[in-house]
Write a protein that holds these residues in place. Structure first.
Motif, short mmCIF file in Angstrom:
data_model
loop_
_atom_site.label_atom_id
_atom_site.label_comp_id
_atom_site.label_asym_id
_atom_site.label_seq_id
_atom_site.Cartn_x
_atom_site.Cartn_y
_atom_site.Cartn_z
N CYS A 141 0.60 -1.40 -0.18
CA CYS A 141 0.47 -0.37 -0.03
C CYS A 141 0.84 1.51 0.34
O CYS A 141 0.61 2.58 -0.72
CB CYS A 141 -0.93 0.12 1.08
SG CYS A 141 -1.74 1.58 1.27
N HIS A 168 -10.38 -0.74 -1.77
CA HIS A 168 -9.67 0.68 -2.19
C HIS A 168 -8.48 0.40 -3.25
O HIS A 168 -7.30 1.73 -3.71
CB HIS A 168 -8.92 1.89 -1.48
CG HIS A 168 -10.83 2.57 -0.83
ND1 HIS A 168 -10.96 2.12 0.80
CD2 HIS A 168 -11.46 3.21 -0.99
CE1 HIS A 168 -12.04 2.43 0.88
NE2 HIS A 168 -12.07 3.49 0.21
N GLU A 208 -8.34 2.15 -6.63
CA GLU A 208 -7.74 2.70 -6.83
C GLU A 208 -5.84 3.05 -7.04
O GLU A 208 -5.73 4.77 -7.37
CB GLU A 208 -7.94 4.15 -5.90
CG GLU A 208 -10.41 3.86 -5.48
CD GLU A 208 -10.09 4.51 -4.17
OE1 GLU A 208 -9.26 5.11 -3.58
OE2 GLU A 208 -11.45 4.83 -3.67
N LEU A 212 -3.77 5.40 -9.18
CA LEU A 212 -3.25 6.77 -8.52
C LEU A 212 -1.89 6.68 -9.38
O LEU A 212 -0.62 8.12 -9.65
CB LEU A 212 -2.79 7.18 -7.03
CG LEU A 212 -4.15 7.40 -6.03
CD1 LEU A 212 -3.73 7.20 -4.98
CD2 LEU A 212 -4.61 8.60 -6.19
N LEU A 259 -11.88 10.83 -9.30
CA LEU A 259 -10.76 10.00 -8.25
C LEU A 259 -10.84 11.16 -7.57
O LEU A 259 -9.38 12.35 -8.64
CB LEU A 259 -10.08 9.26 -7.88
CG LEU A 259 -9.31 8.78 -6.80
CD1 LEU A 259 -10.02 7.72 -6.19
CD2 LEU A 259 -7.69 7.32 -7.11
N HIS A 260 -10.53 11.74 -6.21
CA HIS A 260 -9.76 12.89 -5.05
C HIS A 260 -8.91 11.95 -4.68
O HIS A 260 -7.97 11.53 -3.91
CB HIS A 260 -10.65 13.22 -4.12
CG HIS A 260 -11.84 13.26 -4.78
ND1 HIS A 260 -12.37 15.09 -5.31
CD2 HIS A 260 -13.21 13.11 -4.70
CE1 HIS A 260 -13.92 15.12 -5.31
NE2 HIS A 260 -13.89 14.29 -5.49
N ARG A 264 -7.66 12.89 -1.14
CA ARG A 264 -8.41 12.15 -0.07
C ARG A 264 -7.86 10.43 -0.01
O ARG A 264 -8.11 9.69 1.41
CB ARG A 264 -9.88 12.24 -0.45
CG ARG A 264 -10.86 11.14 1.12
CD ARG A 264 -11.88 12.16 0.62
NE ARG A 264 -12.50 11.89 -0.75
CZ ARG A 264 -13.69 12.04 -1.30
NH1 ARG A 264 -14.47 12.81 -0.57
NH2 ARG A 264 -14.45 11.30 -2.55
N SER A 265 -7.92 9.79 -1.19
CA SER A 265 -7.11 8.30 -1.13
C SER A 265 -6.09 8.03 -0.13
O SER A 265 -6.40 7.37 0.10
CB SER A 265 -7.63 8.33 -2.61
OG SER A 265 -8.80 8.26 -3.36
N ARG A 266 -5.15 9.03 -0.31
CA ARG A 266 -3.96 8.89 0.07
C ARG A 266 -4.76 8.69 1.76
O ARG A 266 -3.59 8.02 2.04
CB ARG A 266 -3.04 10.17 -0.12
CG ARG A 266 -2.68 9.55 -1.93
CD ARG A 266 -1.06 10.38 -2.27
NE ARG A 266 -0.73 9.90 -3.34
CZ ARG A 266 -0.56 10.62 -4.89
NH1 ARG A 266 -1.74 11.61 -4.79
NH2 ARG A 266 -0.58 10.35 -5.95
N LEU A 294 -6.74 8.20 3.18
CA LEU A 294 -7.04 7.45 3.75
C LEU A 294 -6.61 5.98 3.63
O LEU A 294 -6.58 4.73 5.00
CB LEU A 294 -8.54 6.59 2.77
CG LEU A 294 -9.70 5.83 3.41
CD1 LEU A 294 -10.00 5.70 4.43
CD2 LEU A 294 -10.54 5.39 2.06
N LEU A 295 -5.76 5.77 2.28
CA LEU A 295 -4.80 4.40 2.58
C LEU A 295 -3.82 4.13 3.54
O LEU A 295 -3.33 3.17 4.18
CB LEU A 295 -4.27 4.03 0.89
CG LEU A 295 -5.55 3.98 -0.02
CD1 LEU A 295 -4.76 4.42 -1.34
CD2 LEU A 295 -5.78 2.15 0.32
#
Length: 344
Positions: free
Chosen positions: A82, A222, A225, A229, A241-242, A245-247, A249-250
Protein backbone atom coordinates in the motif's frame (compact mmCIF):
# COMPACT_ATOMS: atom_id res chain seq x y z
CA UNK A 1 -3.98 -16.13 -13.76
CA UNK A 2 -5.23 -14.26 -10.69
CA UNK A 3 -7.41 -17.21 -9.69
CA UNK A 4 -4.48 -19.55 -10.06
CA UNK A 5 -2.28 -17.38 -7.86
CA UNK A 6 -5.08 -16.94 -5.35
CA UNK A 7 -5.30 -20.71 -4.98
CA UNK A 8 -1.50 -20.81 -4.66
CA UNK A 9 -1.68 -18.17 -1.93
CA UNK A 10 -4.19 -20.13 0.14
CA UNK A 11 -2.13 -23.28 -0.40
CA UNK A 12 0.98 -21.46 0.86
CA UNK A 13 -0.91 -20.35 3.98
CA UNK A 14 -2.10 -23.91 4.64
CA UNK A 15 1.30 -25.51 4.09
CA UNK A 16 3.12 -22.93 6.22
CA UNK A 17 0.55 -23.28 9.01
CA UNK A 18 0.88 -27.07 9.13
CA UNK A 19 4.68 -26.84 9.02
CA UNK A 20 4.75 -24.19 11.75
CA UNK A 21 2.58 -26.35 14.01
CA UNK A 22 4.18 -29.72 13.24
CA UNK A 23 7.85 -28.87 13.71
CA UNK A 24 9.58 -27.67 16.86
CA UNK A 25 11.15 -29.06 20.04
CA UNK A 26 8.43 -31.71 19.93
CA UNK A 27 7.90 -32.87 16.33
CA UNK A 28 4.41 -33.98 15.35
CA UNK A 29 3.29 -35.84 12.20
CA UNK A 30 2.08 -33.24 9.66
CA UNK A 31 -0.83 -35.49 8.65
CA UNK A 32 -2.01 -35.76 12.25
CA UNK A 33 -1.66 -32.00 12.65
CA UNK A 34 -3.83 -31.45 9.56
CA UNK A 35 -6.49 -33.80 10.95
CA UNK A 36 -6.42 -32.04 14.31
CA UNK A 37 -6.91 -28.70 12.58
CA UNK A 38 -9.94 -30.14 10.79
CA UNK A 39 -11.31 -31.15 14.19
CA UNK A 40 -11.50 -27.46 15.06
CA UNK A 41 -14.28 -27.12 12.47
CA UNK A 42 -17.69 -27.50 14.18
CA UNK A 43 -19.23 -30.89 13.50
CA UNK A 44 -15.96 -32.56 12.45
CA UNK A 45 -14.65 -35.36 14.68
CA UNK A 46 -11.72 -37.32 13.25
CA UNK A 47 -9.15 -39.48 15.00
CA UNK A 48 -5.70 -37.92 14.62
CA UNK A 49 -3.77 -40.39 16.73
CA UNK A 50 -2.42 -37.63 19.00
CA UNK A 51 -2.67 -37.78 22.79
CA UNK A 52 -4.06 -35.00 24.98
CA UNK A 53 -0.63 -33.46 25.60
CA UNK A 54 0.13 -33.22 21.90
CA UNK A 55 -3.30 -31.75 21.18
CA UNK A 56 -2.67 -29.14 23.89
CA UNK A 57 0.66 -28.27 22.28
CA UNK A 58 -1.17 -27.62 19.02
CA UNK A 59 -4.16 -25.64 20.29
CA UNK A 60 -2.59 -23.72 23.18
CA UNK A 61 1.01 -23.13 22.10
CA UNK A 62 1.76 -23.47 18.40
CA UNK A 63 -1.54 -22.60 16.75
CA UNK A 64 -1.78 -19.14 18.42
CA UNK A 65 1.81 -18.42 17.35
CA UNK A 66 1.16 -19.53 13.79
CA UNK A 67 -2.04 -17.48 13.55
CA UNK A 68 -0.20 -14.47 14.95
CA UNK A 69 2.52 -14.96 12.33
CA UNK A 70 -0.09 -15.09 9.56
CA UNK A 71 -1.70 -11.87 10.80
CA UNK A 72 1.57 -9.97 11.33
CA UNK A 73 3.12 -11.10 8.05
CA UNK A 74 -0.05 -10.34 6.12
CA UNK A 75 -0.32 -6.85 7.62
CA UNK A 76 3.33 -5.93 7.05
CA UNK A 77 3.21 -7.14 3.44
CA UNK A 78 -0.12 -5.40 2.80
CA UNK A 79 1.15 -2.17 4.34
CA UNK A 80 4.33 -2.33 2.25
CA UNK A 81 2.40 -2.79 -0.98
CA UNK A 82 0.00 0.00 0.00
CA UNK A 83 2.80 2.45 0.86
CA UNK A 84 4.48 1.70 -2.46
CA UNK A 85 1.27 2.60 -4.27
CA UNK A 86 0.48 5.69 -2.18
CA UNK A 87 3.96 7.17 -2.58
CA UNK A 88 4.51 5.70 -6.06
CA UNK A 89 7.84 4.48 -4.72
CA UNK A 90 8.93 0.84 -5.10
CA UNK A 91 11.26 1.15 -2.11
CA UNK A 92 8.57 2.15 0.40
CA UNK A 93 8.27 -0.20 3.37
CA UNK A 94 6.95 0.23 6.94
CA UNK A 95 10.42 -0.37 8.35
CA UNK A 96 12.30 1.89 5.92
CA UNK A 97 9.78 4.75 6.13
CA UNK A 98 10.17 5.04 9.88
CA UNK A 99 6.61 3.80 10.51
CA UNK A 100 7.77 0.82 12.55
CA UNK A 101 10.14 3.06 14.52
CA UNK A 102 7.31 5.46 15.35
CA UNK A 103 5.10 2.63 16.52
CA UNK A 104 8.02 1.14 18.46
CA UNK A 105 8.68 4.42 20.26
CA UNK A 106 5.01 4.67 21.26
CA UNK A 107 4.95 1.08 22.54
CA UNK A 108 8.17 1.63 24.49
CA UNK A 109 6.67 4.75 26.07
CA UNK A 110 3.63 2.76 27.18
CA UNK A 111 5.79 -0.05 28.60
CA UNK A 112 7.99 2.39 30.52
CA UNK A 113 4.96 4.30 31.79
CA UNK A 114 3.47 1.06 33.13
CA UNK A 115 6.66 0.37 35.03
CA UNK A 116 6.52 -3.39 34.36
CA UNK A 117 9.57 -5.61 34.21
CA UNK A 118 10.12 -9.27 33.41
CA UNK A 119 8.31 -11.42 30.83
CA UNK A 120 5.10 -9.40 31.19
CA UNK A 121 6.81 -6.47 29.48
CA UNK A 122 6.35 -7.90 26.00
CA UNK A 123 3.55 -10.42 26.42
CA UNK A 124 -0.08 -9.68 27.17
CA UNK A 125 0.04 -5.95 26.50
CA UNK A 126 -3.17 -3.94 27.12
CA UNK A 127 -5.58 -2.96 24.37
CA UNK A 128 -4.36 0.65 24.46
CA UNK A 129 -0.96 -0.34 23.04
CA UNK A 130 -2.05 -0.69 19.36
CA UNK A 131 -3.81 2.69 19.56
CA UNK A 132 -0.68 4.35 20.93
CA UNK A 133 1.39 2.59 18.27
CA UNK A 134 -1.00 3.87 15.59
CA UNK A 135 -0.45 7.47 16.68
CA UNK A 136 3.31 6.96 16.62
CA UNK A 137 3.24 5.20 13.24
CA UNK A 138 1.05 7.82 11.57
CA UNK A 139 3.15 10.67 12.95
CA UNK A 140 6.33 9.02 11.71
CA UNK A 141 5.11 8.41 8.16
CA UNK A 142 3.77 11.97 7.86
CA UNK A 143 7.11 13.33 9.10
CA UNK A 144 8.96 11.14 6.60
CA UNK A 145 6.73 12.29 3.74
CA UNK A 146 7.14 15.98 4.62
CA UNK A 147 10.91 15.60 4.91
CA UNK A 148 11.11 13.68 1.63
CA UNK A 149 8.90 16.25 -0.12
CA UNK A 150 11.60 18.86 0.43
CA UNK A 151 13.36 17.31 -2.57
CA UNK A 152 10.69 18.67 -4.91
CA UNK A 153 8.81 16.90 -7.69
CA UNK A 154 12.00 15.60 -9.28
CA UNK A 155 13.21 13.75 -6.20
CA UNK A 156 14.41 10.20 -6.77
CA UNK A 157 12.78 7.18 -5.08
CA UNK A 158 15.77 6.96 -2.76
CA UNK A 159 15.03 10.45 -1.35
CA UNK A 160 12.00 9.20 0.57
CA UNK A 161 14.01 6.29 1.94
CA UNK A 162 16.76 8.61 3.12
CA UNK A 163 14.11 10.70 4.85
CA UNK A 164 12.79 7.53 6.49
CA UNK A 165 16.28 6.64 7.70
CA UNK A 166 16.66 10.09 9.24
CA UNK A 167 13.27 9.90 10.96
CA UNK A 168 14.00 6.37 12.20
CA UNK A 169 17.31 7.51 13.69
CA UNK A 170 15.59 10.39 15.47
CA UNK A 171 12.86 8.15 16.87
CA UNK A 172 15.38 5.48 17.87
CA UNK A 173 17.24 8.12 19.89
CA UNK A 174 14.03 8.93 21.74
CA UNK A 175 13.44 5.25 22.37
CA UNK A 176 16.97 4.79 23.73
CA UNK A 177 16.47 7.74 26.07
CA UNK A 178 13.30 6.21 27.49
CA UNK A 179 15.01 2.86 28.01
CA UNK A 180 17.97 4.45 29.79
CA UNK A 181 15.55 6.05 32.23
CA UNK A 182 13.97 2.66 32.96
CA UNK A 183 16.89 0.24 33.03
CA UNK A 184 14.83 -2.62 34.50
CA UNK A 185 12.97 -3.18 31.22
CA UNK A 186 15.92 -2.75 28.81
CA UNK A 187 16.56 -6.46 28.20
CA UNK A 188 12.92 -7.35 27.61
CA UNK A 189 12.21 -4.34 25.39
CA UNK A 190 15.33 -4.92 23.30
CA UNK A 191 14.25 -8.54 22.83
CA UNK A 192 10.89 -7.25 21.63
CA UNK A 193 12.55 -4.70 19.32
CA UNK A 194 14.45 -7.50 17.53
CA UNK A 195 11.11 -9.06 16.59
CA UNK A 196 9.41 -12.10 18.04
CA UNK A 197 6.15 -14.02 17.80
CA UNK A 198 6.21 -15.40 21.34
CA UNK A 199 2.67 -15.31 22.67
CA UNK A 200 0.96 -16.38 25.86
CA UNK A 201 -2.03 -18.12 24.33
CA UNK A 202 -4.60 -16.29 22.23
CA UNK A 203 -4.40 -12.87 23.90
CA UNK A 204 -2.17 -11.18 21.31
CA UNK A 205 -4.12 -12.72 18.44
CA UNK A 206 -7.40 -11.37 19.79
CA UNK A 207 -5.73 -8.02 20.49
CA UNK A 208 -4.54 -7.64 16.91
CA UNK A 209 -7.49 -9.17 15.08
CA UNK A 210 -9.86 -6.13 15.01
CA UNK A 211 -7.15 -3.83 13.65
CA UNK A 212 -6.22 -6.45 11.06
CA UNK A 213 -9.81 -6.71 9.84
CA UNK A 214 -10.24 -2.93 9.58
CA UNK A 215 -6.95 -2.49 7.71
CA UNK A 216 -7.57 -5.36 5.30
CA UNK A 217 -11.13 -4.26 4.49
CA UNK A 218 -10.23 -0.60 3.88
CA UNK A 219 -7.09 -1.24 1.83
CA UNK A 220 -8.51 -4.07 -0.26
CA UNK A 221 -11.72 -2.16 -0.97
CA UNK A 222 -9.64 0.75 -2.33
CA UNK A 223 -6.94 -1.24 -4.11
CA UNK A 224 -8.26 -0.22 -7.54
CA UNK A 225 -7.61 3.41 -6.63
CA UNK A 226 -3.90 2.67 -6.30
CA UNK A 227 -3.83 1.60 -9.95
CA UNK A 228 -5.45 4.92 -10.85
CA UNK A 229 -3.05 6.90 -8.65
CA UNK A 230 -0.15 5.28 -10.51
CA UNK A 231 -1.21 7.28 -13.59
CA UNK A 232 -0.62 10.59 -11.80
CA UNK A 233 -2.80 13.04 -9.89
CA UNK A 234 -4.05 14.88 -12.99
CA UNK A 235 -5.18 11.70 -14.71
CA UNK A 236 -6.71 10.39 -11.49
CA UNK A 237 -8.68 13.61 -10.97
CA UNK A 238 -9.95 13.49 -14.55
CA UNK A 239 -11.29 9.99 -13.80
CA UNK A 240 -13.28 11.26 -10.83
CA UNK A 241 -10.86 10.28 -8.06
CA UNK A 242 -9.79 12.58 -5.23
CA UNK A 243 -6.06 11.77 -4.98
CA UNK A 244 -5.30 13.41 -1.64
CA UNK A 245 -8.36 11.99 0.10
CA UNK A 246 -7.58 8.50 -1.21
CA UNK A 247 -3.95 8.77 -0.14
CA UNK A 248 -4.85 9.89 3.39
CA UNK A 249 -7.37 7.08 3.81
CA UNK A 250 -4.97 4.41 2.55
CA UNK A 251 -2.11 5.90 4.54
CA UNK A 252 -4.13 5.78 7.76
CA UNK A 253 -5.29 2.22 7.13
CA UNK A 254 -1.79 0.93 6.32
CA UNK A 255 -0.36 2.69 9.38
CA UNK A 256 -3.04 1.12 11.58
CA UNK A 257 -2.12 -2.36 10.35
CA UNK A 258 1.59 -1.68 10.82
CA UNK A 259 1.03 -0.33 14.32
CA UNK A 260 -0.98 -3.39 15.34
CA UNK A 261 1.71 -5.71 13.97
CA UNK A 262 4.54 -3.84 15.67
CA UNK A 263 2.71 -3.68 19.00
CA UNK A 264 2.50 -7.48 19.28
CA UNK A 265 5.61 -8.63 17.38
CA UNK A 266 8.23 -5.89 17.63
CA UNK A 267 10.27 -4.48 14.76
CA UNK A 268 10.31 -7.00 11.92
CA UNK A 269 11.75 -5.44 8.80
CA UNK A 270 11.76 -6.05 5.04
CA UNK A 271 8.54 -8.11 4.86
CA UNK A 272 6.90 -5.19 3.06
CA UNK A 273 9.72 -5.18 0.50
CA UNK A 274 10.24 -8.88 -0.12
CA UNK A 275 6.64 -10.07 -0.45
CA UNK A 276 4.99 -7.37 -2.64
CA UNK A 277 7.90 -7.31 -5.09
CA UNK A 278 7.95 -11.09 -5.33
CA UNK A 279 4.20 -11.06 -6.02
CA UNK A 280 4.69 -8.44 -8.73
CA UNK A 281 7.31 -10.57 -10.45
CA UNK A 282 5.04 -13.62 -10.37
CA UNK A 283 1.47 -12.36 -10.76
CA UNK A 284 1.68 -8.91 -12.37
CA UNK A 285 1.90 -5.31 -11.21
CA UNK A 286 -1.80 -4.46 -10.75
CA UNK A 287 -2.62 -3.65 -7.13
CA UNK A 288 -5.90 -5.53 -7.55
CA UNK A 289 -3.77 -8.68 -7.52
CA UNK A 290 -0.69 -7.52 -5.59
CA UNK A 291 -2.44 -6.52 -2.37
CA UNK A 292 -4.64 -9.59 -1.68
CA UNK A 293 -1.83 -11.93 -2.70
CA UNK A 294 0.58 -10.01 -0.46
CA UNK A 295 -1.67 -10.73 2.52
CA UNK A 296 -1.60 -14.47 1.83
CA UNK A 297 2.04 -14.86 0.86
CA UNK A 298 3.14 -12.38 3.54
CA UNK A 299 1.52 -14.48 6.24
CA UNK A 300 3.02 -17.67 4.84
CA UNK A 301 6.46 -16.06 4.51
CA UNK A 302 6.59 -14.85 8.11
CA UNK A 303 5.27 -18.16 9.46
CA UNK A 304 8.02 -20.08 7.68
CA UNK A 305 10.59 -17.48 8.73
CA UNK A 306 9.48 -17.91 12.33
CA UNK A 307 9.84 -21.68 11.94
CA UNK A 308 13.42 -21.18 10.74
CA UNK A 309 14.12 -18.83 13.64
CA UNK A 310 12.82 -21.42 16.12
CA UNK A 311 14.66 -24.42 14.71
CA UNK A 312 17.93 -23.16 13.14
CA UNK A 313 19.73 -22.81 16.47
CA UNK A 314 17.53 -25.04 18.66
CA UNK A 315 17.07 -25.18 21.60
CA UNK A 316 17.76 -21.42 21.55
CA UNK A 317 15.69 -19.12 19.32
CA UNK A 318 16.97 -16.55 16.84
CA UNK A 319 15.01 -13.25 16.82
CA UNK A 320 12.80 -13.32 13.75
CA UNK A 321 13.80 -9.75 12.89
CA UNK A 322 17.38 -10.96 12.42
CA UNK A 323 16.25 -13.64 9.96
CA UNK A 324 14.12 -11.24 7.90
CA UNK A 325 17.00 -8.74 7.83
CA UNK A 326 19.38 -11.41 6.51
CA UNK A 327 16.92 -12.18 3.73
CA UNK A 328 15.79 -8.61 3.15
CA UNK A 329 19.17 -6.90 2.90
CA UNK A 330 20.24 -8.53 -0.39
CA UNK A 331 16.68 -8.33 -1.72
CA UNK A 332 16.52 -4.59 -1.00
CA UNK A 333 19.84 -4.08 -2.77
CA UNK A 334 18.43 -5.90 -5.81
CA UNK A 335 15.27 -3.78 -5.83
CA UNK A 336 17.32 -0.60 -5.41
CA UNK A 337 19.56 -1.54 -8.33
CA UNK A 338 16.55 -2.37 -10.52
CA UNK A 339 14.82 0.87 -9.60
CA UNK A 340 17.95 2.87 -10.41
CA UNK A 341 18.19 1.27 -13.86
CA UNK A 342 14.54 2.03 -14.59
CA UNK A 343 14.86 5.67 -13.48
CA UNK A 344 17.89 6.12 -15.74
Amino acid sequence: MRRRWLVAGFAAVLVSAIAGIAFGPVSLPPGSVAIELLNLVPGVHLHSGLNEREVAIITELRLPRVVLGLLVGGMLALAGGCYQGVFRNPLADPHLLGVAAGAGLAVTAVIVARGVSGADVTVGLPVTVPLAAFVGALGAVLLTYLLGAAGGRDRSPATLILAGVAVSAFLAAGQTYLLQRDAESIQEVYSWMLGRLATAGWHDVLLMLPYTVVTAVVVLMHRRELDVLALGDDEASSLGLHPQRSRLLLLAAASLGTAAAVSVSGLIGFVGIIVPHTVRMLAGSSYRAVLPLSVLFGGAFLTLTDLAARTAAAPSEIPIGVVTALLGGPFFALVLRTTKRVSE
